[in-house]
Design an enzyme around this catalytic site. Structure first.
Site, short mmCIF file in Angstrom:
data_model
loop_
_atom_site.label_atom_id
_atom_site.label_comp_id
_atom_site.label_asym_id
_atom_site.label_seq_id
_atom_site.Cartn_x
_atom_site.Cartn_y
_atom_site.Cartn_z
N ASN A 162 -6.48 0.89 -3.12
CA ASN A 162 -7.22 1.80 -2.24
C ASN A 162 -6.55 2.93 -1.76
OD1 ASN A 162 -5.19 0.35 -0.91
ND2 ASN A 162 -6.45 -0.06 0.75
N ASP B 239 -8.49 -5.29 -3.01
CA ASP B 239 -7.72 -5.36 -1.69
C ASP B 239 -8.16 -4.19 -0.39
OD1 ASP B 239 -6.17 -6.76 0.12
OD2 ASP B 239 -5.03 -5.13 0.16
N ASN C 204 -5.18 -7.22 9.05
CA ASN C 204 -6.25 -7.70 8.63
C ASN C 204 -5.81 -8.58 7.42
OD1 ASN C 204 -8.76 -8.60 8.02
ND2 ASN C 204 -9.66 -6.52 6.89
N HIS D 275 0.66 3.64 8.30
CA HIS D 275 -0.32 4.42 8.90
C HIS D 275 0.52 5.66 9.71
CE1 HIS D 275 -3.81 2.24 7.84
NE2 HIS D 275 -3.33 1.32 8.28
N HIS E 36 1.05 -1.29 0.11
CA HIS E 36 -0.09 0.06 0.17
C HIS E 36 1.05 1.31 -0.03
CE1 HIS E 36 -3.76 -2.36 0.64
NE2 HIS E 36 -2.99 -3.06 1.21
N LEU E 37 0.95 1.84 -1.17
CA LEU E 37 1.84 3.23 -1.40
C LEU E 37 1.18 4.32 -0.59
CD1 LEU E 37 4.19 2.68 -4.45
CD2 LEU E 37 4.60 2.81 -2.25
N ASP F 49 2.26 -7.04 2.37
CA ASP F 49 1.14 -6.12 2.97
C ASP F 49 1.30 -5.04 3.51
OD1 ASP F 49 -1.67 -5.51 2.97
OD2 ASP F 49 -2.18 -6.93 4.54
#
Ligand SMILES: [Zn+2]
Length: 427
Positions: free
Chosen positions: A94, A152, A278, A309, A62-63, A305
């Site tokens: 996402n 995803d 998750n 954050h 997740h970039l 994954d």
């Protein structure tokens, strides 16, 4: 630049090379691999004591860019990847906005060339805005080079819509990457459903939340003939179902993340948001099944994954914190320390799970191998360097990891992308 890598131990899944070789790199390609090369290279790297492997290809990152740049950017995520030996990142869609058409895929690819030190393959969303209602522009995204679509972060709960998406993906020669989670069964769960969740007073997520969708998706892959890749598998039944699908000859592959093959739910001693992801950390039985699956070859891929954050979003109780942990800068050392050293995987196995198999799933025949003529994406990995993981050294904006302070072996010394050094460890 012409670079000569000398005295390293080459691990190459394509040719089966597993021994001491020199590697000559020029014009973005691997020009020669031989027992002893002398060449007037502009740069000579002494790789004595190190493994020289194909650069890692991380199918699950997740970039956060565009739209969530306070968590990560193409630049910081790319620098974290380079430090972790990852030369190609698959970026999940996402973001804000969700990447759901060809133009948005092309825009990320164009920006990544300018801003990111490693290769980025943008993955396209299955539905518009990931809202689960209307299909995205799968054909346009395939043409823009997305290689796979994925919802995803969640599952497409409408099986009929998902089946249509699979047919279009197959027609366009791309894969579907599946996040398996039946949203209707989560019921507010935030960690594995077990005694430890009860002790902490937290709601649980049962294995079935993952397993029922994994089963459904495999059945849909059988019906449509699409190439299906199951993301971040966490349960023993996911492993069993993938084994059965493979036995049947279906194009189904499985991925495991380091946190799922190392930690169990019982490692959550106190209510700490850095243990929230998750799918959640599962039982010892599940972890053993995942390790066995990697060892036997049922599970094809190790991905991270990587889910950065901000500190505020994670400095909370498990009930309140955001889902996800970072992984790009720790995955090689964790894989080496917890799978290779204890004998679950050979170095060749590590190169297969982290590079060669992902290259095959993406259809990148010029990557995933350190052999003549291939694109020179290379990692030079020192297995004997031992240190404590320190989140404060991360190049990623995200410091959210449960592995801070873990003592590990194995450090990425150099990362080459397209024949240029993009990362070099301090020696
Ligand atoms: Zn996911």
């Amino acid at each position: 630049m012409k670079i000569l890598i000398k005295n390293g131990h080459v691990i190459d899944p394509l040719t089966g090379r597993d021994g001491c070789f020199d590697v000559l790199v020029e014009k973005g390609r691997i020009q020669k691999v031989a027992e002893s090369l002398e060449d007037a290279a502009e740069r000579v790297i002494d790789a004595a004591g190190c493994y020289v492997m194909p650069g890692f290809i991380d199918l699950h990152v997740h970039l956060r860019d565009p739209g969530l740049e306070y968590k990560e950017t193409l630049k910081t995520g790319g620098e974290a990847a380079a430090r972790g030996g990852v030369t190609t990142i698959c970026a999940m869609p996402n973001t804000k906005p969700v990447v759901d058409d060809g133009e948005k895929v092309a825009e990320v690819h164009k920006r990544a060339k300018a801003e990111c030190p490693v290769n980025v393959i943008q993955i396209g969303a299955v539905t518009r805005g990931q809202e689960g209602v209307e299909l995205s522009d799968i054909e346009g995204m395939a043409r823009a080079g997305c290689h796979a679509v994925s919802e995803d972060g969640k599952s497409v709960m409408n099986a009929s819509l998902y089946r249509k998406a699979m047919r279009i993906a197959k027609e366009n020669g791309i894969s579907v990457f599946a996040h398996c989670e039946d949203i209707t069964m989560v019921e507010g769960g935030v960690m594995n459903a077990d005694k430890n969740a009860e002790r902490l007073g937290l709601k649980g997520i049962t294995n079935s939340v993952e397993d029922v969708i994994a089963a459904r998706d495999i059945l849909l892959a059988r019906e449509t003939g699409v190439r299906l890749h199951l993301c971040h598998c966490s349960t023993k039944d996911s492993v069993r179902m993938i084994a059965a699908a493979k036995e049947e000859g279906l194009l189904v592959t499985g991925e495991v993340c380091p946190h799922h093959f190392i930690l169990t739910s019982d490692d959550i001693k106190e209510d700490d948001g850095n243990y929230k992801m998750n799918p959640p950390l599962r039982s010892k039985e599940d972890v053993e099944a995942l390790r066995e699956g990697l060892k036997s070859g049922v599970m094809d891929v190790i991905s991270t994954d990587h889910a950065p954050h901000s500190e505020e979003e994670k400095k909370k109780s498990i009930a309140q914190a955001a889902f996800g942990i970072v992984g790009l800068e720790t995955s090689a050392a964790l894989t080496y320390s917890y799978l290779v050293k204890p004998g679950f995987l050979s170095m060749m196995g590590m190169a297969e799970k982290m590079s060669y198999n992902p290259s095959k799933i993406l259809g990148l025949s010029e990557k995933g191998s350190v052999s003549e003529g291939k694109i020179a994406d290379v990692v030079i990995f020192h297995p004997d360097r031992t240190y404590r993981i320190d989140k404060n050294t991360f190049r990623s904006k995200g410091k959210n990891t449960p592995f801070d302070g873990f003592e590990v072996s194995g450090e990425v010394m150099y990362t080459l992308v397209d024949g240029e050094v993009v990362y070099e460890a301090v020696q």
